[in-house]
Design an enzyme around this catalytic site. Structure first.
Site: not given
Ligand code: GRF
Length: 223
Positions: A20, A98, A115, A151
């Protein structure tokens, strides 16, 4: 790079391969993303994505959880370094930690993630195998604002491809990355860089209008 946009300082957080990140680098080079990739932070020393950043001349910093006595201390150290970069936007791109509620609040409204599923379906890990197991006809990825709900933050744009009969988790994951992820993330980041994207009261606004539902694009001519 000249300061072209009104909100174009982009910081990227990675942990792994960095495809990405590469999509963002390529989009900047192609003129599709008017952001300045000011810094890449990574929590893993040997992440392949670091090489992508180095090749593109983007400064990198490794902030390792092991060097901090607690998760909170790690988050604070990371936040401090991010603030020093004066980012307009922060893109989580395969960042596998996280983040604490404090961190998320500190950067609320400028923190985005991608995601690999059509959220709200398949939050969490192993999305591709779970999609195959369920027999879903389509699968994809979603760019969303980050909230405390893992998410589960407000989605902006998703993209999908058809699941094929002969897909396994590897082929499906590869197609979602090549056909969807590297396209939708730079697109959303360009809206962000142009000052077109905002989060207000947990609602996504594009061009000053609230999105009634997340935008979606089908990538059906996939190879
Ligand atoms: C991507 O599938 C992304 O959606 C997920 O983690 C993966 C990261 O891949 N959050 P890469 O590091 O960008 O290659």
């Amino acid at each position: 790079m000249p300061d072209r946009g009104i909100a174009n300082r982009l910081v990227v957080l990675i942990s792994g391969n960095g495809r990405n990140l590469q999509g963002m680098i390529d989009a900047v080079a192609a003129g599709r993303l008017s952001a300045e990739l000011v810094h890449v932070f990574c929590d893993r020393q040997n992440a392949a994505g670091l090489t992508r950043a180095w090749r593109a001349g983007i400064p990198t910093t490794i902030v390792s959880r092991r060097d901090h006595e607690s998760r909170a201390a790690f988050d604070r150290a990371l936040a401090r370094r991010i603030v020093a970069e004066r980012p307009d936007w922060i893109a989580l791109a395969g960042f596998m930690r996280i983040l604490s509620s404090e961190f998320v609040q500190q950067f609320a409204g400028k923190l985005l993630n991608i995601h690999p599923s059509l959220l709200p379906k398949y939050k969490g890990l192993d999305t591709h195998s779970r999609v195959l197991k369920s027999g879903d006809p389509r699968h994809g990825a979603t760019v969303h604002f980050v909230s405390d709900d893992l998410d589960g933050g407000p989605p902006v744009l998703s993209g999908s491809v058809a699941v094929r009969e002969d897909d396994d988790a590897a082929t499906l994951s590869d197609r979602v990355m090549r056909r969807v992820e590297v396209h939708i993330y730079p697109r959303v980041l360009e809206w962000a860089a142009q000052g077109r994207l905002a989060l207000r009261d947990q609602s996504v606004f594009l061009d000053g209008e609230p999105l009634a539902s997340p935008l979606h694009e089908s990538f059906d001519d996939d190879q």
